[in-house]
Design a protein around this motif. Structure first.
Motif, mmCIF file in Angstrom:
data_model
loop_
_atom_site.group_PDB
_atom_site.id
_atom_site.type_symbol
_atom_site.label_atom_id
_atom_site.label_comp_id
_atom_site.label_asym_id
_atom_site.label_seq_id
_atom_site.Cartn_x
_atom_site.Cartn_y
_atom_site.Cartn_z
ATOM 1 N N LEU A 11 23.169 45.240 -46.588
ATOM 2 C CA LEU A 11 21.898 45.211 -45.837
ATOM 3 C C LEU A 11 21.777 46.415 -44.902
ATOM 4 O O LEU A 11 20.704 47.011 -44.770
ATOM 5 C CB LEU A 11 21.795 43.907 -45.034
ATOM 6 C CG LEU A 11 21.409 42.668 -45.838
ATOM 7 C CD1 LEU A 11 21.526 41.414 -44.984
ATOM 8 C CD2 LEU A 11 19.984 42.791 -46.401
ATOM 9 N N GLN A 12 22.897 46.790 -44.304
ATOM 10 C CA GLN A 12 22.891 47.939 -43.389
ATOM 11 C C GLN A 12 22.551 49.227 -44.167
ATOM 12 O O GLN A 12 21.740 50.036 -43.730
ATOM 13 C CB GLN A 12 24.268 48.047 -42.751
ATOM 14 C CG GLN A 12 24.293 48.905 -41.503
ATOM 15 C CD GLN A 12 25.701 48.965 -40.907
ATOM 16 O OE1 GLN A 12 26.668 48.546 -41.529
ATOM 17 N NE2 GLN A 12 25.805 49.487 -39.705
ATOM 18 N N ALA B 282 20.958 49.392 -46.993
ATOM 19 C CA ALA B 282 19.573 49.300 -47.471
ATOM 20 C C ALA B 282 18.607 49.727 -46.368
ATOM 21 O O ALA B 282 17.634 50.454 -46.612
ATOM 22 C CB ALA B 282 19.274 47.879 -47.925
ATOM 23 N N LYS B 283 18.901 49.301 -45.159
ATOM 24 C CA LYS B 283 18.062 49.640 -44.013
ATOM 25 C C LYS B 283 18.089 51.157 -43.795
ATOM 26 O O LYS B 283 17.048 51.786 -43.572
ATOM 27 C CB LYS B 283 18.600 48.916 -42.772
ATOM 28 C CG LYS B 283 17.636 48.821 -41.629
ATOM 29 C CD LYS B 283 18.240 47.936 -40.542
ATOM 30 C CE LYS B 283 17.285 47.766 -39.402
ATOM 31 N NZ LYS B 283 17.822 46.862 -38.370
ATOM 32 N N ARG C 133 16.059 52.971 -46.404
ATOM 33 C CA ARG C 133 14.621 52.833 -46.182
ATOM 34 C C ARG C 133 14.180 53.784 -45.066
ATOM 35 O O ARG C 133 13.155 54.445 -45.166
ATOM 36 C CB ARG C 133 14.318 51.378 -45.800
ATOM 37 C CG ARG C 133 12.876 50.988 -45.882
ATOM 38 C CD ARG C 133 12.316 51.031 -47.274
ATOM 39 N NE ARG C 133 12.742 49.928 -48.110
ATOM 40 C CZ ARG C 133 12.494 49.859 -49.413
ATOM 41 N NH1 ARG C 133 11.842 50.810 -50.026
ATOM 42 N NH2 ARG C 133 12.916 48.845 -50.128
ATOM 43 N N GLY D 67 9.987 46.203 -49.462
ATOM 44 C CA GLY D 67 11.132 46.642 -48.668
ATOM 45 C C GLY D 67 11.561 45.653 -47.607
ATOM 46 O O GLY D 67 12.110 46.039 -46.577
ATOM 47 N N GLU D 68 11.330 44.363 -47.873
ATOM 48 C CA GLU D 68 11.743 43.352 -46.891
ATOM 49 C C GLU D 68 13.224 43.034 -47.075
ATOM 50 O O GLU D 68 13.640 42.608 -48.160
ATOM 51 C CB GLU D 68 10.913 42.070 -47.091
ATOM 52 C CG GLU D 68 9.482 42.211 -46.638
ATOM 53 C CD GLU D 68 8.634 41.017 -47.051
ATOM 54 O OE1 GLU D 68 9.200 39.973 -47.463
ATOM 55 O OE2 GLU D 68 7.397 41.132 -46.992
ATOM 56 N N GLU D 69 13.963 43.237 -46.009
ATOM 57 C CA GLU D 69 15.408 42.997 -46.107
ATOM 58 C C GLU D 69 15.735 41.525 -46.326
ATOM 59 O O GLU D 69 16.760 41.205 -46.937
ATOM 60 C CB GLU D 69 16.111 43.507 -44.853
ATOM 61 C CG GLU D 69 16.209 45.023 -44.852
ATOM 62 C CD GLU D 69 16.308 45.594 -43.464
ATOM 63 O OE1 GLU D 69 16.938 44.962 -42.611
ATOM 64 O OE2 GLU D 69 15.727 46.675 -43.238
ATOM 65 N N SER D 70 14.849 40.627 -45.872
ATOM 66 C CA SER D 70 15.111 39.199 -46.071
ATOM 67 C C SER D 70 15.095 38.872 -47.578
ATOM 68 O O SER D 70 15.868 38.025 -48.046
ATOM 69 C CB SER D 70 14.073 38.362 -45.346
ATOM 70 O OG SER D 70 12.774 38.683 -45.808
ATOM 71 N N LEU E 66 15.990 40.950 -49.951
ATOM 72 C CA LEU E 66 17.260 41.458 -50.489
ATOM 73 C C LEU E 66 18.398 40.485 -50.145
ATOM 74 O O LEU E 66 19.271 40.228 -50.983
ATOM 75 C CB LEU E 66 17.548 42.847 -49.913
ATOM 76 C CG LEU E 66 18.834 43.515 -50.391
ATOM 77 C CD1 LEU E 66 18.802 43.764 -51.898
ATOM 78 C CD2 LEU E 66 19.070 44.833 -49.652
ATOM 79 N N ALA E 67 18.348 39.944 -48.942
ATOM 80 C CA ALA E 67 19.375 38.978 -48.533
ATOM 81 C C ALA E 67 19.344 37.733 -49.442
ATOM 82 O O ALA E 67 20.386 37.237 -49.863
ATOM 83 C CB ALA E 67 19.172 38.576 -47.077
ATOM 84 N N TRP F 66 17.505 48.117 -55.000
ATOM 85 C CA TRP F 66 16.687 48.262 -53.778
ATOM 86 C C TRP F 66 15.828 49.523 -53.874
ATOM 87 O O TRP F 66 14.669 49.540 -53.491
ATOM 88 C CB TRP F 66 17.630 48.316 -52.580
ATOM 89 C CG TRP F 66 17.010 48.434 -51.234
ATOM 90 C CD1 TRP F 66 17.129 49.503 -50.377
ATOM 91 C CD2 TRP F 66 16.206 47.478 -50.539
ATOM 92 N NE1 TRP F 66 16.448 49.257 -49.216
ATOM 93 C CE2 TRP F 66 15.872 48.010 -49.287
ATOM 94 C CE3 TRP F 66 15.733 46.207 -50.862
ATOM 95 C CZ2 TRP F 66 15.094 47.344 -48.358
ATOM 96 C CZ3 TRP F 66 14.948 45.540 -49.935
ATOM 97 C CH2 TRP F 66 14.648 46.103 -48.710
#
Lengths: 118, 185
Positions: free
Chosen positions: A25-26, A28-29, A32, B17-20, B22-23, B59
């Motif tokens: 997640l880190q 991916a952030k 972006r 691009g919503e990280e939720s 992806l989670a 992603w």
């Protein structure tokens, strides 16, 4: 179930670590954010235009084109060489006199003077 | 008619691009994708690297993803398998000798030792397989995919895949013959 399947069953994949999901997640952030920065960096200023960028190059192309056309031109006149040839044929004194006006008079009197390609 | 992708519900969020989203996708498939890396490479840490590469690749692709051709999970399985094959091509087999902890309090020490011995033998037999055969065993046996799905992931015909799988099983039986015979007796 065959014996081989029983044996293969004994190898179990471990659970992914707790940190893996957070790590992805880190990343991916960060990806972006990088994308957003690169997209905003490529936006052209409102006062920018193509002439500002390419004007110099266009001038250079025009100059090079003009020089090229002049160089490749089939008619090549070298004035100095023509005068030198005429002077050799007529003699320098006569030519001087002709240029100054005396020869013009004698020409009018009937003398035929060849001055080549002048 | 093509089966609907069970992950279609996450696609709008992933495209945005919503990280939720992806989670959620990781909650569903992180274990499956990590397992491909583990059975192919024999190393838990490398398996996690494969999973990370796979999810981040998706992603990046998500805004352009068109549902319909392959399901999202099939696509990720293909990416993970190809990543493993690339790593094996570059570095060679990397199965470590470390036996994972599988402690079971009901087992005696001797039973545990025997079990670890067997697990180690199976791991070594898997590492001795040619890369493509190991991929076929991983997909068909450990991921429970049909031969058609496995063939599609490896980019082979079903017939070629069947032959690959058959050779893999034959090689494994040969490498594990003492254990196979012991179980038969």
């Amino acid at each position: 179930m065959s014996n081989l399947n029983n044996l293969l069953d004994q190898v179990k994949s471990p659970e992914p670590s707790d940190l893996l999901k957070a790590r992805i997640l880190q990343q991916a952030k960060a990806q972006r954010a990088d994308k957003t920065v690169s997209e905003s960096g490529s936006v052209r200023a409102a006062n920018d235009n193509h002439w500002k960028r390419w004007g110099g190059l266009a001038v250079l192309v025009i100059i090079l084109g003009a020089v090229g056309i002049n160089t490749l031109s089939p008619v090549q006149t070298n004035e100095t060489e023509v005068w030198a040839e005429t002077a050799q044929t007529m003699g320098y004194e006569y030519l001087y006199a002709w240029v100054e006006g005396d020869a013009v008079e004698s020409n009018e009197a009937g003398a035929e003077i060849e001055v080549g390609n002048l | 008619m093509a089966k609907a992708d069970p992950d279609n519900d996450l696609l709008p969020g992933l495209r945005e691009g919503e990280e939720s989203a992806l989670a959620h996708l990781m909650d569903r498939h992180l274990k499956t994708i990590t397992a491909i890396g583990y059975y192919m490479l024999g190393d838990a840490s490398l398996a996690e690297d494969v999973a990370q590469t796979t999810f981040l690749k998706f992603w990046q692709q998500a805004p352009k993803w068109e549902p319909g051709q392959a399901t999202l999970l099939t696509w990720m399985r293909r990416v993970a398998t190809n990543d493993c094959l690339d790593r094996l091509r570059k570095k060679g087999p990397i199965y470590s000798d470390r036996v994972p902890d599988q402690a079971d309090e009901t087992e005696t020490a001797l039973e545990e030792l025997e079990k670890n011995d067997t697990v180690d033998a199976v791991r070594r037999a898997l590492s001795g397989l040619p890369d493509a055969q190991r991929a076929a065993i991983t997909l068909s046996y450990y991921q429970h995919l049909s031969q058609k799905e496995g063939a599609a992931i490896l980019g082979q015909s079903v017939k070629a895949y069947e032959s690959l799988l058959s050779r893999a099983r034959k090689n494994l039986k040969a490498a594990l013959s003492p254990w196979v015979e012991r179980e038969t007796v």
